[in-house]
Design an enzyme around this catalytic site. Structure first.
Site, PDB file in Angstrom:
ATOM      1  N   HIS A 283      35.667  31.037  25.422  1.00 32.43           N
ATOM      2  CA  HIS A 283      36.565  31.367  26.530  1.00 32.43           C
ATOM      3  C   HIS A 283      36.920  30.101  27.293  1.00 32.43           C
ATOM      4  O   HIS A 283      36.049  29.287  27.606  1.00 32.43           O
ATOM      5  CB  HIS A 283      35.932  32.360  27.506  1.00 32.43           C
ATOM      6  CG  HIS A 283      36.811  32.637  28.687  1.00 32.43           C
ATOM      7  ND1 HIS A 283      37.854  33.518  28.650  1.00 32.43           N
ATOM      8  CD2 HIS A 283      36.816  32.104  29.946  1.00 32.43           C
ATOM      9  CE1 HIS A 283      38.479  33.534  29.813  1.00 32.43           C
ATOM     10  NE2 HIS A 283      37.867  32.693  30.614  1.00 32.43           N
TER      11      HIS A 283
ATOM     12  N   ASP B   1      37.279  46.174  35.803  1.00 36.87           N
ATOM     13  CA  ASP B   1      37.866  44.855  36.033  1.00 36.87           C
ATOM     14  C   ASP B   1      39.358  44.960  36.312  1.00 36.87           C
ATOM     15  O   ASP B   1      39.889  44.219  37.152  1.00 36.87           O
ATOM     16  CB  ASP B   1      37.624  43.944  34.832  1.00 36.87           C
ATOM     17  CG  ASP B   1      38.220  42.559  35.040  1.00 36.87           C
ATOM     18  OD1 ASP B   1      37.770  41.853  35.967  1.00 36.87           O
ATOM     19  OD2 ASP B   1      39.145  42.192  34.295  1.00 36.87           O
TER      20      ASP B   1
ATOM     21  N   ARG C  31      42.031  42.074  43.932  1.00 35.37           N
ATOM     22  CA  ARG C  31      41.773  40.689  44.335  1.00 35.37           C
ATOM     23  C   ARG C  31      43.067  39.897  44.386  1.00 35.37           C
ATOM     24  O   ARG C  31      43.287  39.094  45.292  1.00 35.37           O
ATOM     25  CB  ARG C  31      40.793  40.031  43.364  1.00 35.37           C
ATOM     26  CG  ARG C  31      39.349  40.531  43.499  1.00 35.37           C
ATOM     27  CD  ARG C  31      38.496  40.090  42.330  1.00 35.37           C
ATOM     28  NE  ARG C  31      38.525  38.652  42.187  1.00 35.37           N
ATOM     29  CZ  ARG C  31      38.413  38.022  41.029  1.00 35.37           C
ATOM     30  NH1 ARG C  31      38.306  38.713  39.913  1.00 35.37           N
ATOM     31  NH2 ARG C  31      38.427  36.709  40.989  1.00 35.37           N
TER      32      ARG C  31
ATOM     33  N   LYS D  81      34.297  41.123  30.392  1.00 32.94           N
ATOM     34  CA  LYS D  81      35.165  41.381  29.230  1.00 32.94           C
ATOM     35  C   LYS D  81      34.573  40.757  27.967  1.00 32.94           C
ATOM     36  O   LYS D  81      34.653  41.346  26.883  1.00 32.94           O
ATOM     37  CB  LYS D  81      36.563  40.835  29.501  1.00 32.94           C
ATOM     38  CG  LYS D  81      37.300  41.563  30.615  1.00 32.94           C
ATOM     39  CD  LYS D  81      38.743  41.170  30.707  1.00 32.94           C
ATOM     40  CE  LYS D  81      38.948  39.783  31.304  1.00 32.94           C
ATOM     41  NZ  LYS D  81      38.672  39.738  32.740  1.00 32.94           N
TER      42      LYS D  81
END
Length: 466
Positions: free
Chosen positions: A92, A171, A178, A197
């Site tokens: 990631h 999420d 957010r 995730k």
């Protein structure tokens, strides 16, 4: 008669908001209650927003961050790679300009006998999106069911897909809030969003590429280091072997930034070519893949993993794994017979150096916005992107250029869209008479041991804002 309540004390959202607002730390049960309420929409969004702001202001402890990550991971369906009979690893990146390493590391790791279940995203802000780039391949499908995901992994060893509706639903709710309430820049919340995730894909190991420099979301090195250490420690506590590499985003990675043109550059490297201005992309991809191979148990060290990764590039096995994945996900592999031939931009313009000297600095965030404004990115969710738009950079930071020498070629959807990105590129590049100091491509590497030591030295509470 006095009736005594047996069992755990009932939880109420307003009490948890007050507790966090007043500086208290929530336990795993309390955080799980909030996450479940977000996932099933039983908690009103205004209360979730209030808790997020309290968490942003007061900060999250390491235990709260771990609890939030695990609860979000478990808020919906999860993928299990156990039936594949292989170790599951992934990579990631925190986001960058021209960052196309996923298209190299996934097939490299697959060619080395690992499974790479990669759940990726779309363009965000000034950075490009892995899914948008892949969807520039005619027919390529990123929205796969979990069963289709497993089928591709079984056949090819790697699959790159979008998040399903049932995967980590908490999420989606919390991130959208957010984004609308100014509570994005919080290390604990960022950590939980990213890792939930990744961990929902059932990973055995994870390699994190945490960017620093002018093109990173976290420009200050100390902020990026803290987030890297936090993610490593949190993922390790969830029993996923993890390392984080701090990497430079002080200039675009490689020479291409866009959608299809990034795949052109990728396939050149997969074919074993060494094109000019792509060496940093090749090197970083090999280093990331080396750690994936090592953590996946195929090499005794990252150095040994590097050798295996390089062999996979040179013997063509990584290219074969990539093309197999593309075909399995519905993509037309015939266009990779001659990738440049498929590039059909609506308008093209070359930007020449306006003075002689060394390229001293690049505002890579501005360059990223220039790429987006060519038509390669989107300003609002759901907007289409132009697969053929983007920028090819002909010179790197530190290079000596002469006035009139080509610096970049811009590809746009329409000719009238070229003026703004041209101006942004001019503003983003500065020259000097002397060469700038060299910046290492890869800096500090965090493992479980030094990540935990870093966090102990930094304190137990994640600062609310960078």
């Amino acid at each position: 008669m006095i009736v005594q309540y047996e069992g755990p004390t009932p939880l109420h959202t307003i009490d948890l908001i007050r507790k966090k607002r007043d500086g208290g730390a929530l336990d795993a049960r309390e955080i799980g209650f909030l996450v479940a309420g977000a996932a099933n929409e039983s908690i009103p969004v205004e209360q979730l927003a209030a808790w997020l702001m309290a968490a942003w202001i007061r900060g999250l402890s390491l235990d709260e961050t771990r609890a939030l990550t695990v609860a979000m991971r478990d808020s919906g369906e999860k993928f299990s790679p156990r039936g594949l009979g292989k170790v599951a690893v992934d990579k990631h990146s925190t986001g960058g300009v021209g960052d196309k390493t996923s298209f190299l590391v996934a097939p490299i790791a697959a060619a080395c006998g690992l499974a790479v279940p990669m759940v990726s995203g779309r363009a965000l802000g000034h950075t490009g999106g892995t899914l948008d780039k892949l969807e520039s391949i005619p027919g390529f499908r990123t929205a796969l069911s979990l069963q289709e995901f497993e089928t591709v992994l079984t056949e090819c060893g790697a699959a790159i897909v979008s998040q399903t509706h049932a995967l980590v639903p908490a999420d989606r709710v919390l991130y959208a809030l957010r984004d609308r309430t100014g509570t994005v820049e919080n290390a604990g919340l960022i950590c939980a969003s990213i890792l939930s995730k990744k961990l929902a894909a059932g990973l055995d190991a994870l390699v994190l590429d945490v960017k620093t420099g002018s093109g990173a979301f976290l420009r200050r090195r100390e902020d990026a280091e803290f987030l890297a250490a936090l993610m490593v420690a949190t993922a390790e506590s969830a029993e996923t072997r993890t390392v984080a590499l701090m990497t430079d985003m002080g200039q675009p990675l490689g020479r291409m930034a866009g959608n299809w043109i990034e795949l052109i550059e990728t396939t050149e490297l997969l074919r074993g070519d060494r094109p000019a201005n792509s060496e940093d992309l090749r090197e970083l991809s090999l280093q990331l893949a080396a750690w994936m191979i090592h953590l996946g148990g195929k090499a005794d060290s990252a150095d040994a993993g590097y050798g295996l990764a390089e062999n996979a590039l040179e013997d063509g096995s990584a290219l074969r794994a990539f093309l197999a994945m593309v075909e399995a996900q519905g993509g037309d592999v015939n266009i990779f017979d001659d990738p440049p031939r498929f590039h059909r931009p609506g308008a093209t313009q070359v930007l020449e150096a306006w003075e002689s000297g060394f390229i001293a600095d690049m505002d890579t965030t501005a360059l990223g916005w220039a790429v987006q404004r060519t038509g390669a990115g989107r300003e609002k969710a759901g907007e289409p992107v132009d697969p053929h738009a983007g920028i090819e950079f002909h010179a790197r930071r530190g290079a000596r250029v002469e006035r009139g020498q080509p610096l970049a070629t811009l590809y746009a959807t329409r000719a009238e869209m070229l003026a703004e990105p041209m101006a942004l590129v001019r503003q983003a590049i500065t020259f000097s008479e002397a060469p700038p100091h060299a910046v290492p491509l890869v800096g500090l590497t965090f493992t479980r041991e030094n990540a935990e030591a870093y966090l102990r030295n930094a304190g137990k509470v994640v600062e609310s804002s960078f």
